[in-house]
Enzyme design. Structure first.
Site, short mmCIF file in Angstrom:
data_model
loop_
_atom_site.label_atom_id
_atom_site.label_comp_id
_atom_site.label_asym_id
_atom_site.label_seq_id
_atom_site.Cartn_x
_atom_site.Cartn_y
_atom_site.Cartn_z
N LYS A 1 32.56 14.63 66.27
CA LYS A 1 32.98 16.02 66.01
C LYS A 1 32.66 16.46 64.59
O LYS A 1 32.90 17.61 64.22
CB LYS A 1 34.48 16.17 66.28
N LYS B 1 46.77 35.99 93.49
CA LYS B 1 47.36 34.69 93.79
C LYS B 1 46.65 34.06 94.99
O LYS B 1 46.45 34.73 96.02
CB LYS B 1 48.85 34.89 94.11
N ILE C 1 36.87 23.32 69.98
CA ILE C 1 37.12 24.20 68.83
C ILE C 1 36.86 23.45 67.52
O ILE C 1 36.22 23.97 66.60
CB ILE C 1 38.57 24.74 68.86
N PRO D 1 35.34 25.06 75.38
CA PRO D 1 34.67 24.84 74.10
C PRO D 1 35.49 23.86 73.27
O PRO D 1 36.72 23.87 73.32
CB PRO D 1 34.67 26.23 73.44
N ASN E 1 49.38 20.92 79.49
CA ASN E 1 49.74 19.52 79.20
C ASN E 1 51.10 19.50 78.53
O ASN E 1 51.72 20.53 78.30
CB ASN E 1 48.65 18.85 78.34
O1 C5P Z 1 38.38 15.28 72.22
P1 C5P Z 1 39.83 15.24 71.95
O2 C5P Z 1 40.63 16.22 72.76
O3 C5P Z 1 40.45 13.88 71.95
O4 C5P Z 1 39.93 15.73 70.43
C1 C5P Z 1 41.14 15.97 69.81
C2 C5P Z 1 40.92 16.82 68.59
O5 C5P Z 1 39.98 17.85 68.84
C3 C5P Z 1 42.19 17.54 68.19
O6 C5P Z 1 42.13 17.79 66.80
C4 C5P Z 1 42.08 18.84 68.97
O7 C5P Z 1 42.86 19.87 68.39
C5 C5P Z 1 40.62 19.13 68.91
N1 C5P Z 1 40.09 19.78 70.10
C6 C5P Z 1 39.63 21.06 69.98
N2 C5P Z 1 39.08 21.69 71.07
C7 C5P Z 1 38.97 21.04 72.25
C8 C5P Z 1 39.44 19.73 72.38
C9 C5P Z 1 40.01 19.13 71.28
O8 C5P Z 1 39.73 21.66 68.90
N3 C5P Z 1 38.45 21.67 73.28
#
Ligand code: C5P
Length: 428
Positions: A371, A316, A336, A334, A238
């Protein structure tokens, strides 16, 4: 015993006025000083002040025929036991590292076979810049003795390493290099100053800020995008630049925290004093977050890819000419942040970020609850926040929310760190 002599090169930084104090201390140690100024040093100290204190002529202009006839640049270096550059700006350090000789000071430095001590002083970001750190490493390999700058408040209002070490410490190092005895009591004694009165003595003393709000706290920051392999050459990613997370890591380090920054692939310099761990994928990031625990605070700024390829091809993936496109099956990564909230070593304060384009507070609050983190910093990404220099955020907590005005990412970072300091920091 023969008198020791140093050649002091003063380059143009705000700390140049401290070279006057250094001369005074060295003379008390019976060390003779002869001064050379760079062009920009004249903006900070006058030849008159240096001349009065050294009781000698002050040198500066390589093309001044009188100076060259009476004592050439080779002679200046020959007559010294040690050459000291104090303060050494980022600019003179870069010129030394590059072997450039474009004024008297750098010509002496290139021509000398005498030991050289550089005493850097500059803005914290200039000190931390990759180019400066590369140049410092180069000088070390070239045999130049480089003192570490002090940490503290800067003339520019920032905090961190870059301040000129205190003159008694510099004097002590010089004595050690000259094998001369150093009398600390003598150096510290505050006798009547020989520094001429005037604007010089009115220079502010940017004393270190003794109280740092996050001293002794461990802070974990994730930043940047993740990169999820499809095959050895293609990936899902991204537009995250990592700038907000890096600014937060820097602000936390400046506030005295021990900072571990787990960064996805970005092109940013590591902030000074921060331990950086580079990762590519979400799963690598998750592993490194686990390894970095325990932490008092975790600030999860990374734009972690929600999905990855269900299977990453070992080779590839080839176009076979049929026009058929290969299927790309995704699987969820996952979370995080959510995982950390459930972790046995959950940090005391867990801060998530949320990129929203509408109903910002509502969505952020839902995320906070889902979360199970403590705060969500919600950014409005309807503009060019991803990769941009500014950020307009709303801080959402269990107690309420507040919208901060649109500001550069380092300002947002410092404000967030100040809030964290209020919440968990030490008060003395
Ligand atoms: O669910 P979303 O991507 O909007 O959540 C954003 C928050 O969750 C941010 O703090 C991002 O660093 C964390 N995040 C994460 N692992 C993921 C997706 C998002 O730690 N797989």
């Amino acid at each position: 015993m023969l008198e020791k002599r140093i050649l002091l090169i003063v380059s143009g930084g705000i700390a140049a006025y401290k070279s006057l104090e250094l001369i005074r201390l060295l003379k008390r140690q019976d060390i003779a000083v002869r001064a050379v100024m760079t062009g920009s040093a004249h903006e900070f100290v006058t030849p008159l002040s240096l001349g009065v204190l050294t009781e000698d002529q002050v040198y500066g202009d390589m093309f001044d025929l009188k100076e060259e006839r009476e004592i050439g640049h080779i002679q200046l270096s020959r007559e010294a036991d040690l050459i000291v550059i104090c303060p050494a700006t980022a600019n003179i350090i870069a010129r030394m590292a590059g072997g450039i000789a474009d004024d008297l000071a750098t010509t002496i430095l290139l021509a000398t076979d005498k030991p050289v001590l550089a005493v850097p002083a500059m803005n914290v970001r200039m000190w931390g810049h990759t180019a400066t750190q590369r140049n410092i490493a180069r000088l070390g390999k070239d045999g130049v003795d480089v003192m570490q700058p002090d940490e503290g408040g800067m003339a520019c209002g920032e905090y961190g390493p870059g301040r000129l070490p205190e003159p008694p410490d510099i004097a002590e190092r010089i004595c050690a290099l000259l094998n001369a005895p150093f009398d600390p009591a003598l150096a510290q004694a505050r006798g009547p100053s020989a520094i001429p009165a005037g604007p010089l003595t009115a220079q502010p003393d940017f004393a270190p800020d003794a109280k740092r709000p996050l001293h002794g706290k461990r802070i974990l920051v994730t930043a940047g995008p993740t990169r999820e392999a499809i095959d050895p050459v293609r990936y899902i990613a991204n537009r995250s630049s990592g700038r907000q997370g890096f600014a937060i890591a820097q602000a936390a380090a400046e506030a005295g925290a021990d900072v571990t920054l787990i960064a996805g692939p970005v092109h940013l310099a590591t902030p000074p004093g921060v331990i950086r761990i580079d990762v590519e994928s979400a799963r690598e990031m998750q592993d490194e977050v686990g390894r970095a625990l325990p932490a008092d605070v975790a600030i999860m700024v990374a734009a972690v890819s929600d999905w990855r390829a269900a299977e990453s091809a070992g080779q590839k993936i080839k176009k076979d000419g049929s026009g058929d496109v290969p299927p790309l099956e995704l699987t969820e990564n996952p979370d995080i942040l959510a995982g950390l909230a459930q972790h046995a070593k959950r940090p005391e304060l867990l801060v998530g970020f949320a990129a929203e384009t509408e109903k910002i507070v509502e969505h952020a609050r839902a995320k906070l609850e889902r979360k199970r983190c403590d705060w969500i910093v919600a950014n409005d990404v309807s503009g060019d926040v991803m990769g941009g220099a500014n950020n307009a955020v709303t801080l959402v907590t269990a107690e309420g929310h507040e919208a901060w005005e649109d500001a550069p990412k380092d300002v947002v970072a410092r404000k967030l760190i100040a809030r964290i300091g209020e919440k968990i920091g030490q008060s003395e």
